[in-house]
Design a protein around this motif. Sequence first.
Motif, PDB file in Angstrom:
ATOM      1  N   LYS A  31       0.810  -1.299  -0.430  1.00 41.50           N
ATOM      2  CA  LYS A  31       0.062  -0.003   0.049  1.00 41.50           C
ATOM      3  C   LYS A  31       1.308   1.604  -0.506  1.00 41.50           C
ATOM      4  CE  LYS A  31      -3.987  -1.717   2.747  1.00 41.50           C
ATOM      5  NZ  LYS A  31      -4.748  -1.814   3.881  1.00 41.50           N
ATOM      6  N   LEU A  32       1.884   1.401   0.985  1.00 40.74           N
ATOM      7  CA  LEU A  32       3.056   2.301   1.009  1.00 40.74           C
ATOM      8  C   LEU A  32       3.608   2.723  -0.547  1.00 40.74           C
ATOM      9  CD1 LEU A  32       4.168   4.346   3.059  1.00 40.74           C
ATOM     10  CD2 LEU A  32       6.226   2.652   3.125  1.00 40.74           C
ATOM     11  N   ALA A  33       3.734   1.384  -1.510  1.00 42.19           N
ATOM     12  CA  ALA A  33       3.934   1.162  -2.093  1.00 42.19           C
ATOM     13  C   ALA A  33       3.519   2.632  -3.741  1.00 42.19           C
ATOM     14  CB  ALA A  33       5.258   0.298  -2.472  1.00 42.19           C
ATOM     15  N   GLU A  34       2.571   1.960  -3.339  1.00 38.32           N
ATOM     16  CA  GLU A  34       1.321   2.630  -4.537  1.00 38.32           C
ATOM     17  C   GLU A  34       1.339   3.863  -4.019  1.00 38.32           C
ATOM     18  OE1 GLU A  34      -2.173  -0.809  -4.317  1.00 38.32           O
ATOM     19  OE2 GLU A  34      -0.933  -2.009  -4.526  1.00 38.32           O
ATOM     20  N   LYS A  35       0.716   4.345  -2.582  1.00 37.72           N
ATOM     21  CA  LYS A  35       0.184   5.244  -2.754  1.00 37.72           C
ATOM     22  C   LYS A  35       1.740   6.335  -3.630  1.00 37.72           C
ATOM     23  CE  LYS A  35      -0.851   8.439   1.423  1.00 37.72           C
ATOM     24  NZ  LYS A  35      -1.444   7.665   3.434  1.00 37.72           N
ATOM     25  N   PHE A  36       3.160   5.814  -2.721  1.00 37.95           N
ATOM     26  CA  PHE A  36       3.808   6.882  -2.992  1.00 37.95           C
ATOM     27  C   PHE A  36       4.573   6.890  -4.096  1.00 37.95           C
ATOM     28  CE2 PHE A  36       3.165   7.877   1.908  1.00 37.95           C
ATOM     29  CZ  PHE A  36       2.229   8.955   1.386  1.00 37.95           C
ATOM     30  N   ASN A  37       4.612   5.871  -5.029  1.00 39.70           N
ATOM     31  CA  ASN A  37       4.994   4.912  -5.646  1.00 39.70           C
ATOM     32  C   ASN A  37       7.036   4.798  -5.896  1.00 39.70           C
ATOM     33  OD1 ASN A  37       5.828   4.322  -8.991  1.00 39.70           O
ATOM     34  ND2 ASN A  37       6.100   6.316  -9.389  1.00 39.70           N
ATOM     35  N   PHE A  38       7.216   4.602  -4.634  1.00 42.18           N
ATOM     36  CA  PHE A  38       8.233   3.901  -3.766  1.00 42.18           C
ATOM     37  C   PHE A  38       8.724   2.707  -4.562  1.00 42.18           C
ATOM     38  CE2 PHE A  38       7.495   5.488   0.636  1.00 42.18           C
ATOM     39  CZ  PHE A  38       7.957   6.940  -0.182  1.00 42.18           C
ATOM     40  N   ASN A  39      10.059   2.800  -5.100  1.00 41.54           N
ATOM     41  CA  ASN A  39      10.912   1.218  -5.516  1.00 41.54           C
ATOM     42  C   ASN A  39      11.438   0.733  -4.487  1.00 41.54           C
ATOM     43  OD1 ASN A  39      13.256   2.740  -5.217  1.00 41.54           O
ATOM     44  ND2 ASN A  39      13.718   3.333  -7.338  1.00 41.54           N
ATOM     45  N   HIS A  40      11.958  -0.745  -5.006  1.00 42.27           N
ATOM     46  CA  HIS A  40      13.057  -1.393  -3.529  1.00 42.27           C
ATOM     47  C   HIS A  40      13.485  -0.664  -3.494  1.00 42.27           C
ATOM     48  CE1 HIS A  40      11.128  -5.899  -5.251  1.00 42.27           C
ATOM     49  NE2 HIS A  40      10.333  -4.744  -5.315  1.00 42.27           N
ATOM     50  N   GLN A  41      14.645   0.176  -4.168  1.00 44.27           N
ATOM     51  CA  GLN A  41      15.544   0.749  -3.761  1.00 44.27           C
ATOM     52  C   GLN A  41      14.843   2.083  -2.255  1.00 44.27           C
ATOM     53  OE1 GLN A  41      18.667   3.025  -6.101  1.00 44.27           O
ATOM     54  NE2 GLN A  41      19.193   3.357  -4.773  1.00 44.27           N
ATOM     55  N   GLN A  42      13.784   2.828  -2.849  1.00 44.47           N
ATOM     56  CA  GLN A  42      13.799   3.740  -1.827  1.00 44.47           C
ATOM     57  C   GLN A  42      13.218   2.776  -0.442  1.00 44.47           C
ATOM     58  OE1 GLN A  42      11.797   5.538  -5.258  1.00 44.47           O
ATOM     59  NE2 GLN A  42      12.273   7.220  -3.967  1.00 44.47           N
ATOM     60  N   LEU A  43      11.964   1.731  -1.160  1.00 44.41           N
ATOM     61  CA  LEU A  43      11.292   0.904   0.578  1.00 44.41           C
ATOM     62  C   LEU A  43      13.075   0.437   1.069  1.00 44.41           C
ATOM     63  CD1 LEU A  43       8.732  -1.123  -1.649  1.00 44.41           C
ATOM     64  CD2 LEU A  43       8.714   1.008   0.328  1.00 44.41           C
ATOM     65  N   SER A  44      13.622  -0.205   0.897  1.00 37.60           N
ATOM     66  CA  SER A  44      14.959  -0.785   1.471  1.00 37.60           C
ATOM     67  C   SER A  44      15.791   0.452   2.247  1.00 37.60           C
ATOM     68  CB  SER A  44      15.958  -1.692   1.156  1.00 37.60           C
ATOM     69  OG  SER A  44      16.624  -0.385   0.092  1.00 37.60           O
ATOM     70  N   LYS A  45      16.103   1.994   2.425  1.00 40.03           N
ATOM     71  CA  LYS A  45      16.538   2.902   2.597  1.00 40.03           C
ATOM     72  C   LYS A  45      15.110   2.771   3.411  1.00 40.03           C
ATOM     73  CE  LYS A  45      19.138   5.584   3.428  1.00 40.03           C
ATOM     74  NZ  LYS A  45      20.412   5.322   4.043  1.00 40.03           N
ATOM     75  N   ILE A  46      14.226   3.384   2.774  1.00 39.29           N
ATOM     76  CA  ILE A  46      13.517   3.364   4.260  1.00 39.29           C
ATOM     77  C   ILE A  46      13.353   2.281   5.492  1.00 39.29           C
ATOM     78  CG2 ILE A  46      10.852   3.866   4.740  1.00 39.29           C
ATOM     79  CD1 ILE A  46      10.231   5.469   1.627  1.00 39.29           C
TER      80      ILE A  46
ATOM     81  N   SER B 112      17.229  13.848  -1.395  1.00 42.91           N
ATOM     82  CA  SER B 112      18.769  13.175  -2.336  1.00 42.91           C
ATOM     83  C   SER B 112      18.835  12.345  -1.821  1.00 42.91           C
ATOM     84  CB  SER B 112      19.638  14.032  -1.548  1.00 42.91           C
ATOM     85  OG  SER B 112      21.254  13.070  -1.899  1.00 42.91           O
ATOM     86  N   GLU B 113      18.804  11.262   0.002  1.00 41.07           N
ATOM     87  CA  GLU B 113      18.808  10.519   0.813  1.00 41.07           C
ATOM     88  C   GLU B 113      18.134   9.523  -0.016  1.00 41.07           C
ATOM     89  OE1 GLU B 113      19.657   8.764   5.039  1.00 41.07           O
ATOM     90  OE2 GLU B 113      19.245  10.470   4.910  1.00 41.07           O
ATOM     91  N   TYR B 114      16.589   9.414  -0.138  1.00 43.04           N
ATOM     92  CA  TYR B 114      15.870   8.770  -0.247  1.00 43.04           C
ATOM     93  C   TYR B 114      15.141   9.218  -1.555  1.00 43.04           C
ATOM     94  CZ  TYR B 114      15.744   7.841   4.494  1.00 43.04           C
ATOM     95  OH  TYR B 114      16.197   7.609   6.333  1.00 43.04           O
ATOM     96  N   ARG B 115      16.172   9.636  -2.375  1.00 41.31           N
ATOM     97  CA  ARG B 115      15.642  10.067  -4.061  1.00 41.31           C
ATOM     98  C   ARG B 115      13.676   9.903  -4.015  1.00 41.31           C
ATOM     99  NH1 ARG B 115      19.139   5.429  -6.607  1.00 41.31           N
ATOM    100  NH2 ARG B 115      21.599   6.136  -5.709  1.00 41.31           N
TER     101      ARG B 115
END
Length: 214
Positions: A28-43, A161-164
């Motif tokens: 749900k989070l990924a769909e809501k903010f269009n996060f990719n795997h790289q961003q999710l792994s950082k978060i 920058s950090e979370y692109r």
Amino acid sequence: MGDFRDSVEVSFVSNSSPFDYLIEDIQKLAEKFNFNHQQLSKIFDLSINELEDLLNRKGNITNKQQENIENKLTMLNFGFEGFDMKERVTLILNDLLSEYRLTTETLSKIINVKEKELIDFMKKQIIDTENIENKLTMLNFGFEGFDMKERVTLILNDLLSEYRLTTETLSKIINVKEKELIDFMKKQIIDTNVEMKICVNVIMLHFVLHHQNN
């Protein structure tokens, strides 16, 4: 590290996972903010392999990792929309009291307000809250050489920058209009309430993303 996928794709397998609820909320989070795997792994402070194993119900995570993910999901999926500004400030105050083992008397002295005002604020009594919100911002960023908008803008740029992140995504996360966020970063004159909302929400986001990793 190899290429990262542009979107989250969960491979459903026949066996269930004790973390199905986490997987669903991450989706749900990924769909809501269009996060990719790289961003999710950082978060979530996971390696790409750990994240993908979790999403594909192949891996396992520690209790500490689980708590970290749950806390961040709560704030990112619901926090900035579900809490008003006063509630978010109260959360930060409670964390400061706990993390640094402060008394309300000590914290009230640090931010230069009466202890009763601080306690009333945290008990959701009706008082002038702007003073406490402003001073809490100072406490997070430091009193010396303090310029709230400049410091918040630096934090904003670091988050981007950090979370692109794009300004569009970041504005959605902190629940303000993208134009308001851009105007704030460009030092344009905006509504005082919006300005304070950006400052408090940015502090909260920065605190949530970094504090849980410690």
